[in-house]
Design a protein around this motif. Sequence first.
Motif, short mmCIF file in Angstrom:
data_model
loop_
_atom_site.label_atom_id
_atom_site.label_comp_id
_atom_site.label_asym_id
_atom_site.label_seq_id
_atom_site.Cartn_x
_atom_site.Cartn_y
_atom_site.Cartn_z
N TYR A 65 -3.82 -101.10 -70.17
CA TYR A 65 -2.52 -100.69 -69.64
C TYR A 65 -2.46 -101.03 -68.16
O TYR A 65 -3.47 -101.19 -67.49
CB TYR A 65 -2.24 -99.21 -69.90
N TRP A 66 -1.21 -101.17 -67.69
CA TRP A 66 -0.94 -101.43 -66.29
C TRP A 66 -0.35 -100.17 -65.69
O TRP A 66 0.71 -99.71 -66.12
CB TRP A 66 0.01 -102.62 -66.14
N SER A 67 -1.05 -99.57 -64.73
CA SER A 67 -0.66 -98.27 -64.20
C SER A 67 0.49 -98.36 -63.20
O SER A 67 1.01 -97.32 -62.76
CB SER A 67 -1.86 -97.57 -63.55
N ARG A 68 0.87 -99.56 -62.85
CA ARG A 68 2.05 -99.81 -62.02
C ARG A 68 2.77 -101.02 -62.60
O ARG A 68 2.26 -101.65 -63.53
CB ARG A 68 1.66 -100.09 -60.55
N LEU A 69 3.92 -101.34 -62.05
CA LEU A 69 4.56 -102.59 -62.47
C LEU A 69 3.61 -103.74 -62.15
O LEU A 69 2.93 -103.73 -61.13
CB LEU A 69 5.90 -102.77 -61.75
N PRO A 70 3.56 -104.75 -63.01
CA PRO A 70 2.51 -105.78 -62.86
C PRO A 70 2.68 -106.62 -61.59
O PRO A 70 3.79 -106.89 -61.13
CB PRO A 70 2.70 -106.64 -64.11
N SER A 71 1.55 -107.02 -61.05
CA SER A 71 1.51 -107.96 -59.93
C SER A 71 1.24 -109.35 -60.49
O SER A 71 1.15 -109.55 -61.71
CB SER A 71 0.40 -107.56 -58.95
N TRP A 72 1.05 -110.34 -59.60
CA TRP A 72 0.76 -111.70 -60.05
C TRP A 72 -0.55 -111.77 -60.83
O TRP A 72 -0.79 -112.74 -61.57
CB TRP A 72 0.70 -112.66 -58.86
N LYS A 73 -1.39 -110.74 -60.69
CA LYS A 73 -2.67 -110.75 -61.38
C LYS A 73 -2.51 -110.63 -62.90
O LYS A 73 -3.46 -110.92 -63.64
CB LYS A 73 -3.55 -109.62 -60.85
N ASN A 74 -1.35 -110.22 -63.36
CA ASN A 74 -1.08 -110.27 -64.80
C ASN A 74 -0.71 -111.71 -65.15
O ASN A 74 0.43 -112.13 -65.03
CB ASN A 74 0.07 -109.32 -65.17
N GLN A 75 -1.72 -112.48 -65.56
CA GLN A 75 -1.53 -113.89 -65.85
C GLN A 75 -1.46 -114.13 -67.36
O GLN A 75 -2.03 -115.08 -67.90
CB GLN A 75 -2.65 -114.72 -65.21
N THR A 76 -0.73 -113.24 -68.06
CA THR A 76 -0.34 -113.54 -69.42
C THR A 76 0.84 -114.50 -69.37
O THR A 76 1.35 -114.81 -68.30
CB THR A 76 0.01 -112.27 -70.20
N LEU A 77 1.29 -114.96 -70.51
CA LEU A 77 2.37 -115.95 -70.55
C LEU A 77 3.73 -115.26 -70.55
O LEU A 77 4.03 -114.47 -71.45
CB LEU A 77 2.23 -116.84 -71.79
N THR A 78 4.54 -115.56 -69.54
CA THR A 78 5.89 -115.01 -69.34
C THR A 78 5.98 -113.51 -69.60
O THR A 78 6.76 -113.05 -70.43
CB THR A 78 6.93 -115.78 -70.20
N PRO A 79 5.17 -112.70 -68.89
CA PRO A 79 5.27 -111.25 -69.04
C PRO A 79 6.52 -110.70 -68.35
O PRO A 79 7.13 -111.36 -67.51
CB PRO A 79 4.00 -110.74 -68.36
N ASN A 80 6.88 -109.49 -68.73
CA ASN A 80 8.03 -108.80 -68.13
C ASN A 80 7.57 -108.09 -66.86
O ASN A 80 6.66 -107.26 -66.91
CB ASN A 80 8.61 -107.80 -69.13
N ALA A 81 8.21 -108.38 -65.75
CA ALA A 81 7.83 -107.76 -64.47
C ALA A 81 8.47 -106.39 -64.29
O ALA A 81 8.17 -105.70 -63.31
CB ALA A 81 8.23 -108.67 -63.32
N ASP A 82 9.34 -105.98 -65.21
CA ASP A 82 10.13 -104.76 -65.01
C ASP A 82 9.90 -103.73 -66.09
O ASP A 82 10.80 -102.96 -66.45
CB ASP A 82 11.62 -105.13 -64.96
N THR A 83 8.69 -103.69 -66.63
CA THR A 83 8.36 -102.68 -67.61
C THR A 83 6.90 -102.28 -67.45
O THR A 83 6.11 -103.00 -66.81
CB THR A 83 8.60 -103.21 -69.05
#
Length: 465
Positions: A65-83
Amino acid sequence: MRHWTSIGLVFLSVAGVSQAGDDVSEKAIQRRGVEAIIWSMPAVNTERMFQAFVKAGGSPNQIAYWSRLPSWKNQTLTPNADTVYLMPFFNTKDVGPMVLEIPPADTGSVTANIDNIWQVALEDAGPSGADAGKGGKYLILPPGYAEAIPDGYIPLKSDTYSGYALIRSTIKSGSDEDVAAAVAYGKRVKLYPLSEAAKPQETKFVDVIDSVFDATIPYNTTYFESLDRVIQNEPWLERDRAMIDSLKSLGIEKGKPFSPDEATASALNTAAKEANAWLEHQRATVFPPYFEGKQWFVPALPEGIEGQSDNFARNDSYPTDARAITYSMGYVGIKRLGAGQFYMMALNDKDGQRLDGGKNYRLAVPAHAPAKLYWSATVYDGATHGFIRDMERFSRASNTPGVNANPDGSIDIYFGPSAPEGKDSNWVPTKSGAPFEVLFRLYGPEKPLFDKTWVLPDIEKITAQ
């Protein structure tokens, strides 16, 4: 003299045959390597995400899980930055059926999709899923499971041992307080073996917010290392048995180590580059526009959507090309596309020119966007399809704090290397010298989107102000 000349000709002939044989073998490896990448893309995509989770300290049957909105370090493919993202990674091979428990939609809600390793949708969960917002216990069954199903569960038959769920915990806004509330609600999800259902152990959550969670697709021999792990750990599906010999010729065989020699590794690297070039060309040409005369398209072809939602039930269809194109730039299989979320992508501006990170653009989102929850416009690196590295923001959304609306309710979103004067709150940065792409999401999509009485205009190039 003739004797030695004849012998020399024989040696030259043998050498020529040997060289020709080497060339044929190399070309065969390249050809089969390209087809292996196209065929295996969704499974390798999943495997890459799982390896990123392991690198961050996770294990099977735990939840990233991501405890905050994701930063650039979430390098999955086209993730949602607002969830707020949660990703349970399950594996039934050693522990048997796994229970994924989704809470009722009370203090929060989720949009969730549960997939096997091939990203075939087993079921959707949450208000737009099988539990219809009441919460439920989804029971993920191993291949061939034949025992009786206990009452009170939603059974999901999987033909692979492993897979994941993509869970988006809805935020009311991007404020710290609302994000924290969405995280707390999301952590009410539970994951445990059915064998422990009477007294389950506490679900293990692994916070990956500060990890470089790199699941982008590598177009080199690393791709085949991931593919080998899939082959070693999962059963062969009947529909895929034609790939067994092809993969053997690449050095990928169940029960044997993958250790390509130098020549094979070189051929596989060439194959990976060729596959990447083919996929890039397809992404730019095969998708029809969603709105007539516009650049926006749904980044999945109809036959691929159907196959991923019904496990390729049609006997006369197996759209491996279509699914490879989609899963080379995104992830997750959805059972009911359009019920909980809808996606549109743009690679080009209004004039049909590739979006350029060194130029400035505007997207004028009309008022009354058909989304019950929210909409967002997110920028991605055009080469990797992940967030642009080292950027501080990637999107603006209808629920982003500080985003300014026009008097008529429309909202202008700006993309470019610098913000137009006075527009910083509505601006998404891009990187000079690199192409980018934009994904427009609508959560809780409504009828005007589907009957197209509401139309999203194209992204327009503007002069920096």
